[in-house]
Design a protein around this motif. Structure first.
Motif, PDB file in Angstrom:
ATOM      1  N   LEU A 254       1.666   3.412   9.415  1.00 20.13           N
ATOM      2  CA  LEU A 254       0.758   3.339  10.559  1.00 20.13           C
ATOM      3  C   LEU A 254       1.536   3.339  11.869  1.00 20.13           C
ATOM      4  N   GLY A 257       2.657   6.655  12.897  1.00 18.91           N
ATOM      5  CA  GLY A 257       1.605   7.638  13.134  1.00 18.91           C
ATOM      6  C   GLY A 257       1.288   8.507  11.942  1.00 18.91           C
ATOM      7  N   VAL A 258       1.623   8.055  10.730  1.00 19.85           N
ATOM      8  CA  VAL A 258       1.347   8.825   9.519  1.00 19.85           C
ATOM      9  C   VAL A 258      -0.035   8.451   8.989  1.00 19.85           C
ATOM     10  N   ASP A 259      -0.877   9.430   8.794  1.00 14.87           N
ATOM     11  CA  ASP A 259      -2.241   9.168   8.341  1.00 14.87           C
ATOM     12  C   ASP A 259      -2.277   8.873   6.842  1.00 14.87           C
ATOM     13  N   VAL A 260      -2.972   7.790   6.490  1.00  6.83           N
ATOM     14  CA  VAL A 260      -3.198   7.415   5.088  1.00  6.83           C
ATOM     15  C   VAL A 260      -4.703   7.411   4.856  1.00  6.83           C
ATOM     16  N   GLY A 262      -4.554  10.834   4.512  1.00 10.68           N
ATOM     17  CA  GLY A 262      -4.446  12.246   4.864  1.00 10.68           C
ATOM     18  C   GLY A 262      -3.089  12.854   4.580  1.00 10.68           C
ATOM     19  N   GLU A 263      -2.036  12.180   5.042  1.00  7.49           N
ATOM     20  CA  GLU A 263      -0.685  12.704   4.820  1.00  7.49           C
ATOM     21  C   GLU A 263       0.014  12.081   3.624  1.00  7.49           C
ATOM     22  N   THR A 325      -7.113   4.194   0.192  1.00  6.65           N
ATOM     23  CA  THR A 325      -5.764   4.652   0.550  1.00  6.65           C
ATOM     24  C   THR A 325      -5.291   5.837  -0.283  1.00  6.65           C
ATOM     25  N   THR A 330      -2.993  17.019   1.696  1.00  8.22           N
ATOM     26  CA  THR A 330      -3.418  18.036   2.658  1.00  8.22           C
ATOM     27  C   THR A 330      -2.577  19.301   2.538  1.00  8.22           C
TER      28      THR A 330
END
Length: 332
Positions: A254, A257-260, A262-263, A325, A330
């Protein structure tokens, strides 16, 4: 003010001390009217039986000693469940903790000094020889750890199967680069690591095996996140050793800036109260703590009250709890 005694209740109710004792133990004999008089007298006087003296007279303490790691939220959940199960059988608990400065051996010594009749060890790290030596003194139940120690009962989840379920879930979503944050050198961590490696190979993903060193704490997950994000080829999913490690991983992702999910999808292990918080919503493997502790206390009761002597191991199937989670990758 002097504490009311059994004789005081007998005088107040107009019966003998022996009759009061029978009523308070729930034994047959006294009439319903006599029972009512005795219970009313005890309530008016505020009388409470001296449980310690009574047990001492029978050479019983009815105390189960529990060793827990104070840093583990899952152990806290187990202790709550052990309390409930023990009370159903008329036993109470004495807790002794493992901390940064207090090891398992010291925690066990405290329980032995407290006249506990049996020990329930949560995720013990002691070698099998030490556990066998303890079992020659009193009943010992190891919870959560596979161990071959003479005389020691074992109640555990199938840790390798639990991690395999996590890998299968992620692979089913389309993930191939699935990493594992290890829990250290202990037997539980070893079982989970092996479960991850076998599941990856069964899925034909052996070339993507990636084990990152760690330990049971949150900071371990944060360190693993930094390692994984610095890799030339990042994983799209991570299976952490436990929920604490997974939460540390989530926090670090977080902050970067890593999406969880999503990434990166993340799976924990234990289904601790932490994992169920709305802002964490962690997909995790549940060990069914209530079932583990019921079986552990039942093993103690069978030893102490029913005379069982044969050694026993019970393996409880874990199950995956899917929350927020995890999701499809993607990109491949």
């Amino acid at each position: 003010m002097r504490r009311p005694r059994l004789q005081d209740v007998a005088t107040e109710a107009g019966v003998s001390p022996a009759t009061v004792s029978l009523v308070l133990r729930g034994s047959p004999g006294p009439s319903s009217g006599t029972r009512e008089r005795v219970l009313d007298a005890a309530a008016r006087l505020g009388y409470r039986p001296d449980r310690a003296a009574s047990l001492l007279a029978r050479r019983r303490s009815r105390l189960i000693g529990v060793v827990m790691d104070v840093r583990s939220t899952f152990h806290a959940q187990l202790v709550e469940d052990v309390h409930e199960a023990a009370e159903e059988h008329g036993y109470d608990l004495v807790l002794s903790t493992v901390t940064r400065t207090r090891d398992e051996g010291r925690a066990v010594e405290t329980l032995l000094d407290s006249r506990c009749e049996a020990l329930v060890l949560l995720g013990p790290n002691a070698p099998a020889a030490r556990l066998s030596a303890l079992a020659r003194q009193l009943p010992v139940v190891a919870v959560g750890r596979p161990v071959s120690a003479d005389g020691v009962d074992v109640v555990r989840a199938a840790d390798d199967e639990g991690v395999a379920q996590a890998v299968e879930h992620l692979a089913g979503l389309g993930h191939r680069r699935i990493a594992h944050v290890d829990g250290g050198r202990g037997p539980i961590a070893t079982a989970r690591r092996r479960g991850y490696e076998r599941a990856m190979r069964r899925r034909g993903l052996g070339e993507h095996l990636q084990v990152v060193g760690g330990d049971p704490g949150e900071e371990s997950g944060a360190r693993a996140a930094r390692t994984l994000l610095g890799s030339d080829v990042r994983p799209t999913a991570v299976v952490a050793y436990n929920d604490a490690s997974a939460v540390g991983l989530l926090d670090a992702l977080l902050r970067r800036g890593v999406d969880v999910p999503g990434e990166v999808s993340v799976v924990g292990y234990d289904d601790s109260p932490l994992s169920r918080l709305a802002h964490i919503d962690l997909t995790t493997v549940s060990q069914d703590s209530a079932q583990l502790t019921r079986l552990a206390v039942a093993a103690v009761v069978e030893r102490l009250d029913e005379g069982r002597t044969e050694q026993r191991e019970v393996v409880v199937p874990p199950h995956l709890v899917v929350r927020g989670t995890t999701g499809p990758p993607t990109s491949s």
